[in-house]
Design a protein around this motif. Structure first.
Motif, short mmCIF file in Angstrom:
data_model
loop_
_atom_site.label_atom_id
_atom_site.label_comp_id
_atom_site.label_asym_id
_atom_site.label_seq_id
_atom_site.Cartn_x
_atom_site.Cartn_y
_atom_site.Cartn_z
N ASN A 84 0.88 -1.06 -0.01
CA ASN A 84 -0.06 -0.03 0.30
C ASN A 84 0.95 1.35 -0.05
N HIS A 85 0.72 2.10 -0.88
CA HIS A 85 1.60 3.12 -1.38
C HIS A 85 1.84 4.18 0.00
N LEU A 86 0.57 4.28 0.79
CA LEU A 86 0.62 5.04 2.20
C LEU A 86 1.31 4.62 3.27
N ALA A 121 3.68 2.72 2.72
CA ALA A 121 5.24 2.87 2.23
C ALA A 121 5.62 4.32 2.64
N HIS A 122 5.00 5.25 2.58
CA HIS A 122 5.46 6.48 3.11
C HIS A 122 5.56 6.52 4.58
N LEU A 123 4.76 5.79 5.16
CA LEU A 123 4.80 5.88 6.84
C LEU A 123 6.18 5.23 7.23
N VAL A 158 1.75 14.00 4.21
CA VAL A 158 1.21 14.84 3.54
C VAL A 158 1.88 14.82 2.07
N SER A 159 0.84 14.36 0.96
CA SER A 159 1.36 14.17 -0.27
C SER A 159 0.43 15.07 -1.28
N GLY A 160 0.68 14.70 -2.62
CA GLY A 160 -0.26 15.16 -3.58
C GLY A 160 -1.63 14.58 -3.60
N THR A 177 9.58 12.30 -1.28
CA THR A 177 8.61 12.42 -2.65
C THR A 177 8.37 10.81 -2.97
N ASP A 178 7.64 10.48 -4.09
CA ASP A 178 7.43 8.99 -4.24
C ASP A 178 8.98 8.46 -4.75
N ASN A 179 9.00 7.28 -4.09
CA ASN A 179 10.35 6.57 -4.48
C ASN A 179 10.14 5.05 -4.14
ZN ZN Z 1 3.35 9.43 -2.53
#
Ligand code: ZN
Ligand code: KG4
Length: 341
Positions: free
Chosen positions: A113-115, A117-119, A143-145, A310-312
């Motif tokens: 899950n992308h979110l 992953a940010h965490l 906080v993303s786009g 940012t996304d990676n």
């Molecule tokens: Zn993102």
């Protein structure tokens, strides 16, 4: 390289960045990101163009990530990829490629899950750099786009949403205001840049009335549009003459709004560790004010390295690494999901 090495290939293609990363035994070895400049001329991400660019980029990006990590594709233990949330066409490129590569290598696949992953971008490890990691439980402001959430993390894979946006995301509030000002997409970094020497107290905006720890940003965008329309009617050069102050004031308003609910989350949970994640966490004023916020509230602050904000794919491989240890593999019948939950 030996057979016991745990080598995860991470693939990210949920929006407009094609990325691949390799994590070996928990340490990041490569993280390649291809940004898509094509969207600049349209003032936002065009989904059809994004998926086409992913198709062009995915092979060279993965190839480079493997080369940089000094491994061969046959050494990879599992492939972790973003299955959602995001743009369906973009996600499908990463998902289909990951599934076919795994099939040809006869290795398991892991859905991320992308979110989530940010965490977990806070836990990305490099061999030459000893990071400070947040201790559980902690609060993360993502906080993303596409998303704005306050999350309570009790463990790597155990999270609880405390609050989230009911409409636009914080990144969109930056990007849409930038568009109104005639700035390029994505506007967040440009607002950040112009705000550097601006007066953040010059223009005032109001906060929306939203319950609990949730956010709303769509009204702010409209408020900003009416403000610019009114001022340029009186003075056609208003934006040109006040760009720095407009950017600084608007940026400061968004940050104050984000911190308002963050403070409530802190009071509610009594957590002493706060982390931020997502593209907007690259914002220099947000980072500066967060340090002060931490001091004022006697909390430790954790901000990921700029390249992991940012996304990676490094963050995708990181989640993949935890799930691999738990043997949480997906079946080949899995597909992309644009909206989750
Ligand atoms: Zn993102
Ligand atoms: O996490 P991300 O790369 O992609 C999504 O998952 O959405 O976030 C992209 C967002 C964009 O809205 C962009 O304008 C914003 O992050 N952003 C910034 C800054 N750098 C990126 N916003 C404010 N200040 C920045 N320095």
């Amino acid at each position: 390289m030996n057979n016991k090495d745990n080598i995860i290939l991470g693939i990210e293609s949920s929006c407009d960045d094609t990325s691949a990363a390799i994590i070996i035994n928990g340490y990041i070895k490569s993280n390649v990101v291809a940004n898509q400049d094509i969207h600049k001329q349209y003032g936002g991400v065009v989904p059809e163009l994004a998926s086409r660019a992913h198709q062009q980029n995915i092979v060279p990006v993965i190839d480079l990530a493997i080369k940089k990590a000094k491994i061969k594709k046959e050494n990879i233990s599992a492939i972790a990829f973003t299955y959602g949330p995001g743009l369906l066409g973009s996600l499908l490129v990463g998902v289909s490629f990951a599934k076919s590569l795994a099939l040809s290598l006869n290795i398991p696949i892991i859905t991320v899950n992308h979110l989530q992953a940010h965490l977990l971008s806070h836990f990305i490890k490099t061999e030459d750099y000893e990071n400070q990691y947040p201790k559980f439980p902690f609060i993360c402001l993502t906080v993303s786009g596409g998303h704005t959430q306050i999350i309570l993390l009790e463990d790597y894979l155990k999270t609880k949403i405390l609050g989230q946006t009911i409409d636009d995301a914080a990144g969109e509030a930056f990007d849409k205001a930038a568009k109104i000002l005639g700035l390029d997409y994505p506007g967040g970094p440009l607002i950040d840049k112009y705000a550097t020497n601006g007066d953040k107290t010059k223009f005032k905006f109001t906060f929306p009335k939203v319950m609990n720890l949730d956010y709303s940003f769509s009204g702010l965008k409209t408020q900003f549009l009416y403000f610019i329309q009114k001022e340029t009617k009186a003075n056609p050069d208003f934006v040109q003459e006040n760009l720095k102050d407009i950017c600084a004031s608007y940026q400061n308003h968004i940050i104050s709004y984000l911190f308002k609910n963050l403070k409530k989350a802190l009071d509610k949970t009594k957590c002493k560790n706060i982390a931020i994640a997502g593209g907007v966490s690259a914002n220099s004023e947000l980072r500066k004010q967060l340090i002060k916020f931490g001091k004022d509230n006697d909390c430790k602050i954790f901000v990921p390295k700029q390249e992991y904000c940012t996304d990676n794919a490094a963050m995708i491989a990181q989640v993949g690494y935890y799930l691999f240890k738990e043997k949480q593999f997906a079946s080949q019948s899995v597909s992309a999901i644009a909206r989750i939950g």
